[in-house]
Design a protein around this motif. Sequence first.
Motif, short mmCIF file in Angstrom:
data_model
loop_
_atom_site.label_atom_id
_atom_site.label_comp_id
_atom_site.label_asym_id
_atom_site.label_seq_id
_atom_site.Cartn_x
_atom_site.Cartn_y
_atom_site.Cartn_z
N ILE A 126 0.82 -1.21 0.00
CA ILE A 126 0.00 0.00 0.00
C ILE A 126 0.85 1.26 0.00
CG2 ILE A 126 -1.94 -1.13 1.12
CD1 ILE A 126 -1.17 0.33 3.71
N ARG A 127 2.10 1.16 0.41
CA ARG A 127 2.95 2.36 0.53
C ARG A 127 3.06 3.10 -0.78
NH1 ARG A 127 8.57 2.96 -0.01
NH2 ARG A 127 9.44 4.72 1.16
N GLU A 128 3.36 2.37 -1.86
CA GLU A 128 3.54 3.04 -3.15
C GLU A 128 2.22 3.56 -3.71
OE1 GLU A 128 4.27 -1.47 -4.03
OE2 GLU A 128 4.42 -0.09 -2.32
N GLN A 129 1.12 2.87 -3.38
CA GLN A 129 -0.18 3.36 -3.83
C GLN A 129 -0.55 4.65 -3.11
OE1 GLN A 129 -3.23 0.05 -4.50
NE2 GLN A 129 -1.74 -1.03 -3.24
N MET A 130 -0.30 4.69 -1.82
CA MET A 130 -0.60 5.89 -1.03
C MET A 130 0.29 7.06 -1.45
SD MET A 130 -1.20 4.03 2.66
CE MET A 130 -1.81 5.45 3.55
N ALA A 131 1.53 6.77 -1.84
CA ALA A 131 2.43 7.83 -2.28
C ALA A 131 1.91 8.52 -3.54
CB ALA A 131 3.83 7.26 -2.52
N LEU A 132 1.39 7.72 -4.48
CA LEU A 132 0.82 8.31 -5.70
C LEU A 132 -0.40 9.16 -5.39
CD1 LEU A 132 1.09 5.35 -8.26
CD2 LEU A 132 2.49 7.43 -8.16
N LEU A 133 -1.22 8.70 -4.46
CA LEU A 133 -2.40 9.48 -4.08
C LEU A 133 -1.99 10.79 -3.41
CD1 LEU A 133 -4.64 6.61 -2.63
CD2 LEU A 133 -4.88 7.74 -4.84
N ALA A 134 -0.96 10.72 -2.57
CA ALA A 134 -0.50 11.93 -1.88
C ALA A 134 0.00 12.98 -2.87
CB ALA A 134 0.60 11.57 -0.89
N LEU A 135 0.64 12.54 -3.95
CA LEU A 135 1.13 13.48 -4.96
C LEU A 135 -0.01 14.27 -5.59
CD1 LEU A 135 3.87 11.35 -6.79
CD2 LEU A 135 4.23 13.33 -5.30
N GLU A 136 -1.20 13.69 -5.61
CA GLU A 136 -2.35 14.36 -6.20
C GLU A 136 -3.32 14.88 -5.14
OE1 GLU A 136 -4.09 12.51 -9.63
OE2 GLU A 136 -2.37 11.19 -9.89
N ASN A 137 -2.85 14.86 -3.88
CA ASN A 137 -3.65 15.40 -2.78
C ASN A 137 -4.99 14.67 -2.63
OD1 ASN A 137 -3.72 17.17 -0.57
ND2 ASN A 137 -4.95 18.67 -1.69
N ILE A 138 -4.97 13.36 -2.86
CA ILE A 138 -6.16 12.54 -2.69
C ILE A 138 -6.10 11.85 -1.33
CG2 ILE A 138 -7.44 10.54 -3.55
CD1 ILE A 138 -6.40 11.19 -6.35
N ALA A 139 -7.07 12.14 -0.49
CA ALA A 139 -7.07 11.58 0.86
C ALA A 139 -7.43 10.11 0.85
CB ALA A 139 -8.04 12.36 1.74
N CYS A 140 -6.77 9.35 1.70
CA CYS A 140 -7.07 7.92 1.80
C CYS A 140 -7.06 7.49 3.25
CB CYS A 140 -6.07 7.09 0.98
SG CYS A 140 -4.36 7.21 1.54
N GLY A 141 -7.68 6.34 3.49
CA GLY A 141 -7.70 5.76 4.82
C GLY A 141 -7.50 4.26 4.73
N VAL A 142 -7.24 3.64 5.86
CA VAL A 142 -6.96 2.20 5.91
C VAL A 142 -7.88 1.53 6.92
CG1 VAL A 142 -5.23 0.41 6.31
CG2 VAL A 142 -4.53 2.61 5.31
N VAL A 143 -8.49 0.43 6.51
CA VAL A 143 -9.29 -0.40 7.42
C VAL A 143 -8.52 -1.69 7.67
CG1 VAL A 143 -11.48 -1.60 7.77
CG2 VAL A 143 -11.43 0.56 6.51
N PRO A 144 -8.15 -1.98 8.91
CA PRO A 144 -7.37 -3.20 9.17
C PRO A 144 -8.17 -4.45 8.91
CG PRO A 144 -8.07 -2.20 11.23
CD PRO A 144 -8.45 -1.23 10.14
N GLY A 145 -7.46 -5.56 8.75
CA GLY A 145 -8.11 -6.83 8.50
C GLY A 145 -7.47 -7.95 9.31
#
Length: 266
Positions: A97-116
């Motif tokens: 998820i780290r690399e996916q979240m990094a791409l979102l951060a570059l575009e200022n797209i907020a994300c969250g994580v639900v544990p499993g």
Amino acid sequence: MTANPADPRVWFIGAGPGDPELITVKGQRIISQADLVLYAGSLVPPQVVACARPDAVVADSAPMNLQQTHAMIRETVHSGGLVARVHTGDPALYGAIREQMALLALENIACGVVPGVTSAFAAAAAAGVSLTLPEITQSVIITRVQGRTPVPEAEQLRHLARRGTAMAIYLSAALPETITEELRAGGLPESTRIIAAYRVGWPDQRLVECTLATLTDTVQQEKLNRQTVFLVLPGNSMHSGIQHPDAASPPCSRLYDADFSHGWRK
């Protein structure tokens, strides 16, 4: 676009090990509300995302690369939609998820994580074992052996095994000889109990018990493949059924001992 951390438009959701009922209520709710459900179909059963809306886009990310998944997520968010990015187990463990979240951060797209629920805990539950034992082992190490993905020298299995704690070994079923050699080099006895949990939580789940001495042969004979997690349980003797609380080994927890007082019980 201005990210609002209180209202993420992308959620990384832990789907659990395979059992559709082992996803969290929150994770299932977000999937049922999402406009795009992007799930890792090689490891997440379709039943887990069957609660998606009939008009939602449900896509298997297994054949996609990072740029392709990001493009789908980005398009959905920019059109005002909600994204459920569904990963196997818990997203924090080998979830990429780290690399996916990094791409979102570059575009200022907020994300969250639900544990499993991760497969190590599902395997322990299915086998009816405790990963921690009073006075014997109070720590659990989650790791993998080195394959195509390197492992730091300090985290080589032999070094971790020297600590004598319980271990959960992921992503290593193709290398049973390496697991065996490394655990031996770490000083674990041949009688060390090991549970190989294959596709835990799936309909074809199998739990195979062995020892360090028989691990390699067991994996080969049982044809256990990549969806296997190994629980290494030092001090956790091989036995069938539940050990009587009065038994000498292993020691029992004092939490419910009548002579043990604490803030809720005198």
